[in-house]
Design an enzyme around this catalytic site. Sequence first.
Site, PDB file in Angstrom:
ATOM      1  NE  ARG A 290       5.529  41.233 -25.382  1.00  0.00           N
ATOM      2  CZ  ARG A 290       6.356  41.470 -24.559  1.00  0.00           C
ATOM      3  NH1 ARG A 290       6.916  40.778 -23.678  1.00  0.00           N
ATOM      4  NH2 ARG A 290       6.876  42.841 -24.126  1.00  0.00           N
TER       5      ARG A 290
ATOM      6  NE  ARG B 167       1.815  42.151 -23.018  1.00  0.00           N
ATOM      7  CZ  ARG B 167       2.932  42.133 -22.680  1.00  0.00           C
ATOM      8  NH1 ARG B 167       2.805  40.805 -21.713  1.00  0.00           N
ATOM      9  NH2 ARG B 167       3.780  42.767 -22.468  1.00  0.00           N
TER      10      ARG B 167
ATOM     11  CE1 TYR C  73      -2.813  47.439 -20.568  1.00  0.00           C
ATOM     12  CE2 TYR C  73      -0.374  47.965 -19.997  1.00  0.00           C
ATOM     13  CZ  TYR C  73      -1.385  47.085 -20.697  1.00  0.00           C
ATOM     14  OH  TYR C  73      -0.928  46.433 -21.716  1.00  0.00           O
TER      15      TYR C  73
END
Length: 338
Positions: free
Chosen positions: A163, A266, A298
């Site tokens: 992050r 990310r 994802y």
Amino acid sequence: MKTKENNLGYWIRRFLIEYLIMDKNYSANTQKSYRDTLRIMLPYISEKLHKKADEILVEDVTVNLVLSFLSSIENERKCSVSTRNQRFSAVSSLAKYISSYCPEYLAWGHSIRNIPIKRAPKTLITYLEKEEINALLNAPNKKTELGRRDSALLLFLYNSGARVEETALLRVNDLTFPGRNSSGYGIVQMTGKGGKTRRCPLWSNTCEQLKELANDKNGNEYLFTNRLGEPISRFGIYEIVKKYANQIAEKYPSILNKRLTPHTIRHTTATHLLQAGVDINTIRAWLGHVSINTTNIYAEVNMTMKAKALEQCTIPGLTANKKRWKDDKDILSFLDKL
């Protein structure tokens, strides 16, 4: 009778200083988010009630006033539904805190917290294709000091899936490099949301570039710094990513439609790990997700893997029948005879 327990400001001070920090031990980002919500809400309520902020009472904050404030987040400030819900989360948490410590506000707190969360349309995440991320990683000019820093930063983001705040707070001590004669991996240790610590392996190329940045720093210093030698900010990292995205946009115009941010990198890391066959639980640990449901997004967007799965389900030797039903004279003849 007006007492300090009636005053909203009294509870806000305790909420921000005692509850969020001492009782809940929330992260600095969460504390800032809650603080910013109240900095936006207080002037709004003050204007609506024609009262000074310090004169606002707890009971002044009605359900209708909170709903009006939330609507202004969307309509006047042009924020998304998710931002509206995030702001409401802070208000709801404050109402819970006040009603917990002051029983006479139990009904009031219940009514505020009963305001429904607004449903937001689900949006697909954005990630870069392999050639796009390769172009981004090769964009910095490594002949300059800042170019080498930017190259190491972008490579670290992609390698670790970190992050932006984790990257900004990274210190030299958080890195472990393999020995000269070792074939092992480098390791980075990061502390993410909720104070959760995780470790991530680093490629040899990443280690080389990070080691160069860390050479003249002691273990407690921040790894990524700006021109003045100060720790780089989250905004600074965002600007670096944006800068190189614009540089490669001429060759890869699709980049401009993807709103490239550090978080996009990310997402790219996770998607490419999935495409490489890494199991979803490993990716969850890699990214520092608490719930596997967060990582499952994802799998939803990965069209390449969906296409491959479809191919695996194809029945061999089965071809589509292009003949129209009414051209089948045999079956028509059969039906005519019935």
